[in-house]
Structure formats: C-alpha cells, structure tokens
Design an enzyme around this catalytic site. Structure first.
Site, PDB file in Angstrom:
ATOM      1  N   CYS A  90       0.683  -1.543  -0.067  1.00 46.11           N
ATOM      2  CA  CYS A  90       0.098   0.357   0.129  1.00 46.11           C
ATOM      3  C   CYS A  90       1.160   1.307  -0.089  1.00 46.11           C
ATOM      4  CB  CYS A  90      -0.759  -0.310   1.168  1.00 46.11           C
ATOM      5  SG  CYS A  90      -2.265   0.943   1.171  1.00 46.11           S
ATOM      6  N   GLU A 103      -0.579  -8.705   4.895  1.00 45.96           N
ATOM      7  CA  GLU A 103      -0.552  -8.528   6.473  1.00 45.96           C
ATOM      8  C   GLU A 103      -2.886  -9.167   6.993  1.00 45.96           C
ATOM      9  OE1 GLU A 103       0.026  -5.983   4.422  1.00 45.96           O
ATOM     10  OE2 GLU A 103      -1.243  -3.974   5.713  1.00 45.96           O
ATOM     11  N   HIS A 121      -3.270  -5.762   1.302  1.00 45.72           N
ATOM     12  CA  HIS A 121      -2.879  -5.853   2.444  1.00 45.72           C
ATOM     13  C   HIS A 121      -2.702  -7.227   2.494  1.00 45.72           C
ATOM     14  CE1 HIS A 121      -2.788  -1.735   3.666  1.00 45.72           C
ATOM     15  NE2 HIS A 121      -3.381  -1.748   3.331  1.00 45.72           N
TER      16      HIS A 121
END
Lengths: 89, 233
Positions: B86, B205, B203
């Site tokens: 990002c 994560e 994302h």
C-alpha cells in the site's frame, strides 16, 4: 539576491484528471455551461536566495524535478521573479 | 528468517505486519525507525502501509528522503528482499525502486474492501508457493492506488513478467469491470527486473490468519519462508 518563484505542477495531458473532470461536471451542472475544460494542479510559492535569476531558475527546476513533481505522471512550469526589496528584510 | 519493518511517521500497518510476520509466521522481526541510518542485517525489509508524512505533497514523496531509504536501496541492490504494501508500494515507486507512479483512484473514492487478486507470476520469491493464476482474497484500503506507467514501461513489465498480481473477480476474469481503481492493465502488484522487490496495494498482512475472514495473504509469507529455507540448504 532574493527571488520569488512560482511552480505549477499538473498531471500530464495524456493522463485522465479525474478530480478535474468531476469539478468540471459540477461547474456545468450549476450553470457554468461555457466551461470547456478544467485541470487541477498544485501551486508552490517559494522565496530563495541565488546569485542571479538564471541560477534561481536552474535551482527551482531541479527542485521541481527532484521533489515538487513526479515526472512519471506530472509536468511542471517554473516562473522566477525578483523579490521586492522589502521582502528581503 | 529475519525481517525489518520500517516505521515512518504516519505508518499505520507497521504493527499489523509485525504481528503477521512474528506472531503468526514465526519470523524474527525488528521495527526500524525511518531516521535510523543503519539497517540491521535482515533477509526481508517490509515497508508497511499508512500515510507516511500525512501523504503531504504526494503519497510516499517525502518518505523517500528518510535516511533509512538509502539503506533499503543498498539492501535491494545486494539482492535483499523488499516488500512494500500500500503506502509502502507508493514509497517504492517514489524512490525509484519500482517503475511507475500512483494516481488517485479512478472513482475518486477511498476503497476499503476485500478484492480478488489473480497471481500473474509465480517466478518471484514472494509467490513461489502459489500456483499460476491462483486467486487470493485480500483486502485493499487506499485512495491512491491507480497504478500508472507509460506504454514503454508497461511493455517491459509485461515482457519480463514483472506483473505479479492483477485485480480480478472470483472467477479469475481480469477486465475493466474488475479493475477497482483504474490501474493500467489491472495492476495490483509488480516486482523489479531482479524480482527481489515487490510492491502491492492489497494488504496480505490483514489476511494472514484463520480468525480473519481470509488467510490467503499467508501464502506470500510462506513463499518467503520457503525461499529462506531453500537458501539455507
């Protein structure tokens, strides 16, 4: 010597300016039908010290290339003016 | 595997990355402040998401001048692994570690939702455990994710198979209707020519554990761990 510089940064013509288009449509919608095009950019107003106008222009161009604009997607223009004497105080 | 997560003023996915890599994946993770002039000896550098420097000037434009970025560049030149997620992707573009730039989303809206990604290249250390064309359900959260590059750069990315992820639908179709933000060629993630630097808007994560609505992002960390294992042998 003190100089004033104006730097304009705007998206390259080949890139769709979605913000500009949205604003253009808003203008037309409220009655400014005569508006033909609108592009949104950024304006930098800076004061700098340089030995000559040519030096000041060279420096500001470097600033624009390295920091103020991302030349992958943006073009810029630079205008340098001698700062009024009282501005140097 | 040792990883460093770079923390800028305005980073807000740094601890998410730390959690995913350390607690979930068992990596040895250090947080590194952007003003540090020395990068610890690590295999992987993570540039996390957020709003570094409040997105002033342009996304990632100020972060590229942080002292640690010189070290990140040297790490990448040595062949070290770098992933920018990002805002991290935006910083990699601004710093020239990856080609291109980010425009405002075509819709002008901030987009925050789960999307489908199609794996376009498995020939990277980040995707080696994925199957070609594998679909991943991973969230995005960005206002400036509209990837732009000129025609010549796009051709190079395509010829070298540097496009790693594209925005698709759950059937794996990649077209304008699945292009969430207007990116050229539906690009969601690209790598450099050496394939050791990956930038992606989604994302992983935030999709690395079963407790979350998807854990598809985990395959990226598994690829990296597998890669590290292969190097150790």
């Amino acid at each position: 010597m003190k100089f004033k510089a104006k730097v304009l940064v705007y998206l390259k013509k080949s890139i769709l300016d979605a913000q500009g288009n949205t604003t253009l449509h808003a203008l037309k919608k409220i009655g400014f039908a005569e508006t033909e095009s609108l592009r949104i950019g950024k304006y930098f107003d800076l004061t700098l010290d340089a030995p000559s106008k040519a030096d000041a222009e060279k420096k500001v161009k470097l600033m624009a290339e390295q920091v103020l604009a991302n030349t992958v997607m943006e073009d810029f223009s630079v205008e340098v003016l001698e700062a009024p004497a009282h501005a140097a105080v | 595997m040792k990883a460093a997560v770079i923390v800028f003023p305005g980073s807000n996915c740094d601890t998410d990355c730390e959690h995913a890599l350390k607690t979930v994946m068992g990596m040895d993770v250090q947080m590194v402040w952007h003003k540090d002039a020395v990068l610890p000896k690590v295999d992987l550098v993570v540039i996390p998401g957020g709003f570094s420097y409040g997105d002033y000037l342009r996304t990632g434009a100020i972060a590229k001048f942080s002292p640690i970025m010189d070290e990140v560049k040297k790490h990448a030149e040595r062949g070290g692994l770098v992933i920018g997620i990002c805002n991290g992707f935006q910083i990699l573009l601004e710093s020239g570690l990856l080609p291109g730039a980010m425009l405002r989303n075509r819709s002008q809206h901030f987009i925050c939702k789960h999307v489908w990604l199609k794996t376009e290249s498995v020939n990277t250390p980040f995707t080696s455990q994925l199957k070609a064309g594998q679909l991943l359900n991973v969230p995005v959260a960005h206002g400036e994710g509209n990837y732009y590059c000129d025609d010549a750069t796009l051709k190079t990315l395509q010829d070298n198979k540097q496009i790693v992820f594209t925005y698709s639908n759950e059937k794996g179709e990649v077209n304008d209707s699945t292009n969430i933000n207007g990116s050229r060629a539906n690009i969601a993630g690209i790598c450099n020519a050496k394939r050791n630097v990956l930038g992606m808007m989604p994302h992983p994560e935030r999709a690395s554990e079963n407790i979350l609505s998807s854990w598809d992002g985990r395959s990226i960390w598994e690829s990296l761990l597998n890669q590290a294992g292969a190097v150790a042998k």
